[in-house]
Design a protein around this motif. Structure first.
Motif, short mmCIF file in Angstrom:
data_model
loop_
_atom_site.label_atom_id
_atom_site.label_comp_id
_atom_site.label_asym_id
_atom_site.label_seq_id
_atom_site.Cartn_x
_atom_site.Cartn_y
_atom_site.Cartn_z
N LEU A 118 -26.43 -10.73 -24.97
CA LEU A 118 -25.03 -10.77 -25.34
C LEU A 118 -24.66 -9.51 -26.12
CD1 LEU A 118 -24.43 -14.48 -26.39
CD2 LEU A 118 -23.79 -13.35 -24.25
N ASN A 119 -23.44 -9.04 -25.94
CA ASN A 119 -22.97 -7.78 -26.52
C ASN A 119 -23.78 -6.60 -25.97
OD1 ASN A 119 -21.05 -6.46 -28.13
ND2 ASN A 119 -22.55 -6.18 -29.78
N ASN A 120 -24.26 -6.76 -24.75
CA ASN A 120 -25.01 -5.72 -24.06
C ASN A 120 -24.40 -5.55 -22.68
OD1 ASN A 120 -27.10 -4.38 -22.44
ND2 ASN A 120 -28.42 -4.70 -24.21
N TYR A 121 -24.29 -4.31 -22.23
CA TYR A 121 -23.67 -4.06 -20.93
C TYR A 121 -24.46 -4.68 -19.78
CZ TYR A 121 -20.32 -0.81 -22.99
OH TYR A 121 -19.30 -0.26 -23.71
N LEU A 122 -25.74 -4.96 -19.98
CA LEU A 122 -26.51 -5.62 -18.92
C LEU A 122 -25.95 -7.01 -18.61
CD1 LEU A 122 -30.21 -4.70 -19.81
CD2 LEU A 122 -28.87 -3.91 -17.86
N ALA A 123 -25.35 -7.65 -19.60
CA ALA A 123 -24.74 -8.96 -19.38
C ALA A 123 -23.54 -8.86 -18.46
CB ALA A 123 -24.32 -9.59 -20.71
N ILE A 124 -22.91 -7.70 -18.39
CA ILE A 124 -21.78 -7.48 -17.49
C ILE A 124 -22.26 -7.00 -16.13
CG2 ILE A 124 -19.56 -6.32 -17.24
CD1 ILE A 124 -19.78 -8.16 -19.68
N ILE A 125 -23.29 -6.16 -16.13
CA ILE A 125 -23.75 -5.53 -14.89
C ILE A 125 -24.50 -6.51 -14.00
CG2 ILE A 125 -25.30 -3.76 -13.96
CD1 ILE A 125 -24.66 -2.08 -16.46
N LEU A 126 -25.44 -7.26 -14.57
CA LEU A 126 -26.32 -8.11 -13.76
C LEU A 126 -25.58 -9.16 -12.92
CD1 LEU A 126 -29.33 -8.61 -16.23
CD2 LEU A 126 -29.19 -7.11 -14.23
N PRO A 127 -24.58 -9.87 -13.47
CA PRO A 127 -23.89 -10.86 -12.61
C PRO A 127 -23.03 -10.23 -11.52
CG PRO A 127 -23.57 -11.33 -14.95
CD PRO A 127 -24.11 -9.95 -14.86
N ALA A 128 -22.70 -8.95 -11.67
CA ALA A 128 -21.73 -8.33 -10.76
C ALA A 128 -22.36 -7.62 -9.58
CB ALA A 128 -20.86 -7.34 -11.54
N ILE A 129 -23.65 -7.25 -9.68
CA ILE A 129 -24.23 -6.38 -8.65
C ILE A 129 -24.68 -7.14 -7.41
CG2 ILE A 129 -24.95 -4.59 -10.26
CD1 ILE A 129 -27.73 -5.78 -10.30
N GLY A 130 -24.74 -8.46 -7.48
CA GLY A 130 -25.14 -9.25 -6.31
C GLY A 130 -24.01 -10.11 -5.81
N SER A 131 -22.94 -9.50 -5.34
CA SER A 131 -21.76 -10.24 -4.92
C SER A 131 -21.99 -10.95 -3.58
CB SER A 131 -20.57 -9.28 -4.78
OG SER A 131 -19.49 -9.90 -4.13
N PRO A 132 -21.90 -12.28 -3.52
CA PRO A 132 -22.06 -12.99 -2.25
C PRO A 132 -21.04 -12.54 -1.20
CG PRO A 132 -22.20 -14.52 -4.08
CD PRO A 132 -21.74 -13.22 -4.65
N PHE A 133 -19.82 -12.25 -1.65
CA PHE A 133 -18.80 -11.82 -0.69
C PHE A 133 -19.18 -10.50 -0.02
CE2 PHE A 133 -15.10 -9.06 0.04
CZ PHE A 133 -14.50 -9.76 1.08
N LEU A 134 -19.68 -9.54 -0.81
CA LEU A 134 -20.04 -8.25 -0.24
C LEU A 134 -21.31 -8.34 0.60
CD1 LEU A 134 -19.14 -5.65 -3.00
CD2 LEU A 134 -17.90 -6.27 -0.94
N ILE A 135 -22.22 -9.23 0.26
CA ILE A 135 -23.39 -9.46 1.13
C ILE A 135 -22.92 -9.98 2.49
CG2 ILE A 135 -25.47 -10.86 1.46
CD1 ILE A 135 -25.88 -10.76 -1.56
N PHE A 136 -21.99 -10.94 2.45
CA PHE A 136 -21.40 -11.45 3.69
C PHE A 136 -20.67 -10.33 4.44
CE2 PHE A 136 -17.45 -13.04 5.62
CZ PHE A 136 -17.97 -13.83 6.62
N PHE A 137 -19.94 -9.49 3.71
CA PHE A 137 -19.19 -8.39 4.32
C PHE A 137 -20.13 -7.41 5.02
CE2 PHE A 137 -17.16 -4.15 3.83
CZ PHE A 137 -16.03 -4.38 4.61
N PHE A 138 -21.21 -7.03 4.35
CA PHE A 138 -22.16 -6.11 4.97
C PHE A 138 -22.89 -6.77 6.14
CE2 PHE A 138 -21.86 -3.47 1.10
CZ PHE A 138 -21.82 -2.23 1.69
N LYS A 139 -23.19 -8.05 6.02
CA LYS A 139 -23.86 -8.75 7.11
C LYS A 139 -23.00 -8.75 8.37
CE LYS A 139 -25.96 -13.24 8.27
NZ LYS A 139 -25.07 -13.68 9.38
N GLN A 140 -21.72 -9.04 8.22
CA GLN A 140 -20.84 -9.06 9.38
C GLN A 140 -20.68 -7.68 9.99
OE1 GLN A 140 -21.19 -12.52 9.39
NE2 GLN A 140 -19.44 -12.12 10.71
N ASN A 141 -20.60 -6.64 9.16
CA ASN A 141 -20.46 -5.28 9.68
C ASN A 141 -21.77 -4.77 10.27
OD1 ASN A 141 -17.69 -3.72 8.99
ND2 ASN A 141 -18.07 -5.29 7.46
#
Length: 255
Positions: A118-141
């Motif tokens: 908490l109060n560390n930028y890793l708490a912001i970065i880690l949940p954001a880098i594995g987006s299910p939507f973008l995984i789906f987007f890359f899979k379809q493309n």
């Protein structure tokens, strides 16, 4: 034409607002005023907008760079190395998109609290880098990636890492551009989770600082408009810079 004007009007009102006093904005004045210098000075004196701008830019660049790499590798692997287990995992990823973020806040807070992040930028970065939507987007493309090219590369002796970095990524650059816009804008405009996870003023992102500008007992709307314009410019620049590639990526084009 009318719809275009309706879409542009909020941007016009935002720019006009930063040149007027708070009273004029409240009264609905829609013409330019002479308070721009005063509003800019007050905004930067009241809060450290440049530091918040730098914090947001740092997080957005890191999240976009790492997120594109992780999501594209995942999407590529789902297509090139299909298996029953991976399809089950993919269905789980898609199902996770249906869970509202509000339901994840408490578990995420407890998890990162126990990890001491908490109060560390890793708490912001880690949940954001594995987006299910973008995984789906890359899979379809990735389905549009020529299989003949893949087989020819393997016959030439290239391993899977070389195929991905030297062939797949350059050929799918429009897809990366479209996904990059999505990820950059999502990271730049992220408000709720940074509000909970970041507790130090020096680490606040721009949306948090702009929200603080408008949270006073008698908010100065002219000063707030300066912060809003500053927070809007990077997303506009990124979108218009990559606009052509964005359209190609959304239509699944391969270069």
């Amino acid at each position: 034409m009318t719809l275009s004007l309706l879409c542009v009007f909020p941007f016009y009102w935002m720019i006009v607002g930063m040149t007027n006093s708070s009273a004029d904005i409240t009264m609905g004045k829609l013409t330019f005023g002479n308070k721009l210098a005063e509003n800019v000075t007050n905004a930067f004196n009241y809060s450290n907008l440049w530091r918040a701008f730098g914090n947001s830019l740092l997080l957005a660049v890191i999240v976009t760079g790492i997120g594109l790499l992780i999501c594209s590798i995942a999407g590529y692997a789902f297509v090139v190395f299909p298996s029953r287990g991976k399809e089950i995992l993919f269905l789980a990823l898609i199902a996770s998109m249906m869970v509202p973020f509000a339901a994840k806040i408490i578990p995420m807070f407890r998890m990162f609290s126990k990890m001491g992040l908490l109060n560390n930028y890793l708490a912001i970065i880690l949940p954001a880098i594995g987006s299910p939507f973008l995984i789906f987007f890359f899979k379809q493309n990735a389905y549009s990636f020529p299989k003949d090219t893949l087989e020819a590369a393997r016959m030439d002796g290239l391993n899977e890492y070389q195929i991905f970095f030297k062939i797949f990524m350059p050929m799918m650059k429009s897809t990366y551009a479209a996904a990059g816009i999505f990820m950059f804008m999502a990271s730049w405009n992220n408000y709720m989770w940074p509000l909970i996870a970041l507790q130090s003023d020096t680490k606040f992102t721009l949306p948090l600082v702009v929200a603080n500008l408008a949270s006073g007992f008698t908010p100065d709307y002219g000063m707030t408009m300066v912060g809003i314009v500053l927070s809007t410019l990077p997303t506009i620049i990124v979108f218009f810079t990559l606009q052509k590639s964005f359209v190609e990526g959304m239509t699944g084009s391969v270069k």
